[in-house]
Each structure stands twice: as C-alpha cells, then as structure tokens.
Design a protein around this motif. Structure first.
Motif, short mmCIF file in Angstrom:
data_model
loop_
_atom_site.label_atom_id
_atom_site.label_comp_id
_atom_site.label_asym_id
_atom_site.label_seq_id
_atom_site.Cartn_x
_atom_site.Cartn_y
_atom_site.Cartn_z
N VAL A 50 40.68 45.35 31.13
CA VAL A 50 39.28 45.05 31.65
C VAL A 50 38.80 43.73 31.66
CG1 VAL A 50 36.63 45.77 31.40
CG2 VAL A 50 38.68 47.47 30.89
N VAL A 51 38.24 43.09 32.71
CA VAL A 51 38.07 41.81 32.93
C VAL A 51 36.99 41.53 33.60
CG1 VAL A 51 38.46 39.57 34.19
CG2 VAL A 51 40.48 41.13 33.56
N TYR A 52 35.79 40.74 32.71
CA TYR A 52 34.40 40.48 33.30
C TYR A 52 34.11 39.27 34.05
CZ TYR A 52 33.69 44.04 29.45
OH TYR A 52 33.63 45.13 28.87
N VAL A 53 33.53 39.72 35.18
CA VAL A 53 33.33 38.58 36.12
C VAL A 53 31.83 38.47 36.59
CG1 VAL A 53 35.71 38.91 37.23
CG2 VAL A 53 33.75 40.43 38.11
N ASP A 54 31.52 37.29 37.18
CA ASP A 54 30.00 37.20 37.54
C ASP A 54 29.57 37.87 38.99
OD1 ASP A 54 29.46 35.42 35.17
OD2 ASP A 54 30.28 33.80 36.27
N ASP A 55 30.75 37.87 39.45
CA ASP A 55 30.38 38.42 40.85
C ASP A 55 31.76 39.45 41.46
OD1 ASP A 55 29.86 38.99 43.92
OD2 ASP A 55 29.84 36.88 44.32
N VAL A 56 31.25 40.78 41.47
CA VAL A 56 32.32 41.93 41.84
C VAL A 56 32.38 41.95 43.08
CG1 VAL A 56 32.57 44.34 41.34
CG2 VAL A 56 31.77 43.07 39.49
N ASP A 57 31.05 41.91 43.85
CA ASP A 57 31.21 42.35 45.44
C ASP A 57 32.26 41.34 46.01
OD1 ASP A 57 29.43 44.42 45.37
OD2 ASP A 57 27.73 42.90 45.05
N ASN A 58 32.25 40.25 45.76
CA ASN A 58 32.97 38.86 46.61
C ASN A 58 34.16 38.70 45.85
OD1 ASN A 58 30.95 38.63 48.73
ND2 ASN A 58 29.58 37.62 46.99
N LEU A 59 34.69 39.36 44.80
CA LEU A 59 35.91 39.02 44.32
C LEU A 59 37.02 39.26 45.22
CD1 LEU A 59 37.27 38.70 41.20
CD2 LEU A 59 37.48 41.25 41.52
N PRO A 60 38.15 38.31 45.33
CA PRO A 60 39.36 38.49 46.24
C PRO A 60 40.25 39.39 45.36
CG PRO A 60 39.51 36.23 45.07
CD PRO A 60 37.94 37.09 44.69
N ILE A 61 39.90 40.80 45.29
CA ILE A 61 40.76 41.73 44.52
C ILE A 61 42.20 41.75 44.97
CG2 ILE A 61 40.05 43.76 45.65
CD1 ILE A 61 39.90 44.80 42.64
N GLU A 62 42.43 41.71 46.49
CA GLU A 62 43.59 41.70 46.92
C GLU A 62 44.71 40.94 46.69
OE1 GLU A 62 40.77 41.60 48.74
OE2 GLU A 62 40.61 43.49 49.58
N GLU A 63 44.01 39.61 46.20
CA GLU A 63 45.11 38.52 45.69
C GLU A 63 45.38 38.49 44.39
OE1 GLU A 63 43.03 34.63 46.94
OE2 GLU A 63 42.55 35.33 48.96
N ILE A 64 44.32 38.93 43.36
CA ILE A 64 44.19 38.78 42.17
C ILE A 64 44.55 40.24 41.55
CG2 ILE A 64 41.94 39.32 41.40
CD1 ILE A 64 43.92 36.56 39.80
N GLY A 65 44.47 41.05 42.17
CA GLY A 65 45.05 42.48 41.48
C GLY A 65 46.39 42.55 41.58
N PRO A 66 47.02 42.39 42.26
CA PRO A 66 48.59 42.48 42.10
C PRO A 66 49.32 41.58 41.03
CG PRO A 66 48.17 42.22 44.40
CD PRO A 66 46.81 41.90 43.56
N LYS A 67 48.52 40.38 40.78
CA LYS A 67 49.22 39.60 39.84
C LYS A 67 48.86 39.99 38.50
CE LYS A 67 48.97 35.52 43.16
NZ LYS A 67 48.03 34.48 43.52
N PHE A 68 47.76 40.69 38.08
CA PHE A 68 47.52 41.25 36.91
C PHE A 68 48.45 42.55 36.90
CE2 PHE A 68 43.35 39.21 36.71
CZ PHE A 68 43.08 39.07 35.21
N GLU A 69 48.62 43.20 38.22
CA GLU A 69 49.41 44.35 37.92
C GLU A 69 50.79 44.32 37.30
OE1 GLU A 69 51.09 48.14 40.84
OE2 GLU A 69 49.58 46.58 41.66
N SER A 70 51.25 43.11 37.81
CA SER A 70 52.82 43.11 37.72
C SER A 70 53.16 41.66 36.83
CB SER A 70 53.50 42.61 38.79
OG SER A 70 52.86 41.28 39.54
N HIS A 71 51.87 41.48 35.94
CA HIS A 71 51.89 40.59 35.02
C HIS A 71 53.11 40.60 33.84
CE1 HIS A 71 50.81 37.40 31.92
NE2 HIS A 71 50.13 36.66 32.98
N GLU A 72 53.67 39.79 33.25
CA GLU A 72 54.64 40.04 32.37
C GLU A 72 54.11 40.47 30.78
OE1 GLU A 72 54.76 35.23 30.80
OE2 GLU A 72 56.37 36.12 31.87
N ARG A 73 52.80 40.36 30.90
CA ARG A 73 52.37 40.86 29.58
C ARG A 73 52.14 42.44 29.70
NH1 ARG A 73 47.78 37.11 27.10
NH2 ARG A 73 47.73 38.66 25.59
N PHE A 74 52.37 43.03 30.85
CA PHE A 74 52.26 44.56 30.92
C PHE A 74 53.64 45.05 31.21
CE2 PHE A 74 48.08 42.45 32.39
CZ PHE A 74 47.55 42.80 31.23
#
Length: 276
Positions: free
Chosen positions: A164-188
């Motif tokens: 769970v990550v807190y952000v200031d602006d959910v609506d305009n978040l570039p989730i298609e860019e950042i989402g995959p990088k969290f998903e496949s991050h080495e810490r998971f």
C-alpha cells in the motif's frame, strides 16, 4: 461449457460451475476467456468446485493464467452464484480458498443475493509470510526505491501480498508505468499487488490497484482490506473505512479485538453463456 460472467464493483470474472462442468486446463482457459477482444473478456477465471471442508471451493486464476490465492470481489460472486443458482439455500456459507476457508453472509433481496459480507480472516503483517524483503517485524511506512524514486509502503497479506503506497493524486497517477515496476520488484519474491491510496478523511479513502497477473483492475477486494489495515496501522483512519475504487465502494472493518477483517459489497451477474 456453460459459464456465467459476474462482477463485483467492476472486478469481473468468468465463473464455471464445476459441480457440473469439468475443466482440464484452467490456466489455458483463463487466458482464453479473459481476452477482451478474442475471448469473453474478464480479469480471470474462477471455478466453483465441490469441497470436502466447506460448502464449495473457489479456484481463482488471473488473466495471465497464474493461480491466485484469494479474490475478495470474486468470493462475493461465488456466494451469490451458490445461492442464486440453487447450489445452497443457506444465507451463511463457507468457501474453501488457497488463503483458507472464508465465511460469507448473504443478504437476499427478492430471492436474489444483493450484497455479501465476507469474513476475510486475519491480516498477515510478518514480512516473511507476506512475503516481502524487509527488516523488522512489520513493513509499515517502509521506504522502497522504485525506478530511482523513493516511495513508502505498508505491506499486508490478506492471503495474497499487497503493498500500500500513499500518493497525493490518485486520479492522474501513471499506474501503467509504475505498477509493473512494483509488481516485479526484487523485494517481492512472489510479485505483489500494489494499491495507490489517497486518504480523504478519517472514514474514507480512494484507491487504484495494479494487480499481479492482471494489470490495473476496477476493484480488488483483498486490496481494499489491505488498504484499510494499512490506514489503521498508520493512524490515518478509524477502524471502519469506506474504500472508493474505480468500480464502486467497499465497506471494510478491522475488528482488532478479534483480529478479523470484514468486507461488505455487491455482487452482480452480467450474463450466462456457453463456450463452444
């Protein structure tokens, strides 16, 4: 093969009644039916199967064919299917999942289930059990470096891993860019579902979710539960939280005395069909 497409606040799956049907290769079928251009179109496949320990078993597969442990919106639809399609006449049922047995309370209106309250069990906060690579006995407000930027995450498992990550602006978040990088991050080690959250007030939060194996979805029930637990752990909300997702709202309560999370939301049949 007969199927039913159902959705819980926009989180849609193709459901197969395996009391009557037999599925030989569920991973391949999940990929086939999930395709929104050449298939039926869904976030995945859910098989409703007989169980020796509960009223039924939910076997859930993501759109990429991978097996998922648990789906909060999906399990509500399983409850509705069991009652509406005559597999049970009880208004409290149990469902076997890879994340344990879930107890569902069915709210019936005019002979059909309108909404379902799910006992989602106890949140898992120990990093090794989530799993996430982190120091300490909990990963709360934990820094993580993603694509050269530092974020802070709180990690919770509701049978499947969430960051769970807190952000200031959910609506305009570039989730298609950042989402995959969290998903496949080495810490998971088993990848992760990532919820990007803005707190609106002490009882209301807004979120978008990037689900491992399915990309962004309109809703994620286990994710909403993880968000509520995270908000409470971080002192941001009360113990009962309305989580506003792209597909609609879920009511989440964390009873800390019992250490149980309860999720209440709708379940809807879209259509029935037959796959030739």
């Amino acid at each position: 093969m007969k199927f039913t497409k159902m959705q819980g606040i926009g989180n849609d799956y193709v459901y197969v009644n395996c009391f009557e049907e037999k599925v030989e290769d569920p991973s391949a079928l999940a990929i086939q039916v999930s395709d929104r251009h050449f298939g039926i179109g869904s976030d995945g496949l859910i098989l409703i199967c007989p169980s020796e320990v509960a009223d039924c078993e939910m076997a859930m597969y993501n759109a990429d064919g991978s097996r998922g442990e648990m789906c909060g919106n999906g399990v509500r639809c399983v409850g509705k299917y069991m009652y509406d399609y005559g597999l049970t006449d009880k208004t409290e049922i149990t469902v076997e999942t890879l994340a344990g047995i879930k107890t569902l309370q069915l709210f019936v209106e005019n002979g059909k289930v309108a909404k379902v309250r799910v006992d989602m069990g106890s949140p898992i906060l120990t990093p090794a059990e989530i799993p996430v690579v982190a120091e300490g006995d909990k990963a709360v407000d934990e820094p993580i470096l993603v694509d050269g930027k530092e974020y802070h995450m709180t990690c919770v498992s509701m049978g499947n891993p969430h960051a769970v990550v807190y952000v200031d602006d959910v609506d305009n978040l570039p989730i298609e860019e950042i989402g995959p990088k969290f998903e496949s991050h080495e810490r998971f080690p088993r990848r992760v579902n990532t919820e990007f959250v803005k707190v609106l007030d002490r009882h209301t939060v807004q979120m978008r979710v990037w689900e491992r194996g399915s990309a962004e979805t309109l809703a994620c029930g286990t994710g909403a539960c993880a968000v509520a637990v995270s908000c409470i752990l971080n002192g941001l909300t009360e113990d009962e939280v309305t989580v506003k997702l792209l597909g609609g709202d879920l009511e989440i309560q964390w009873d800390q005395e019992k250490n149980k999370v309860y999720m209440t939301g709708p379940a809807t049949v879209v259509f029935d069909g037959e796959l030739k």
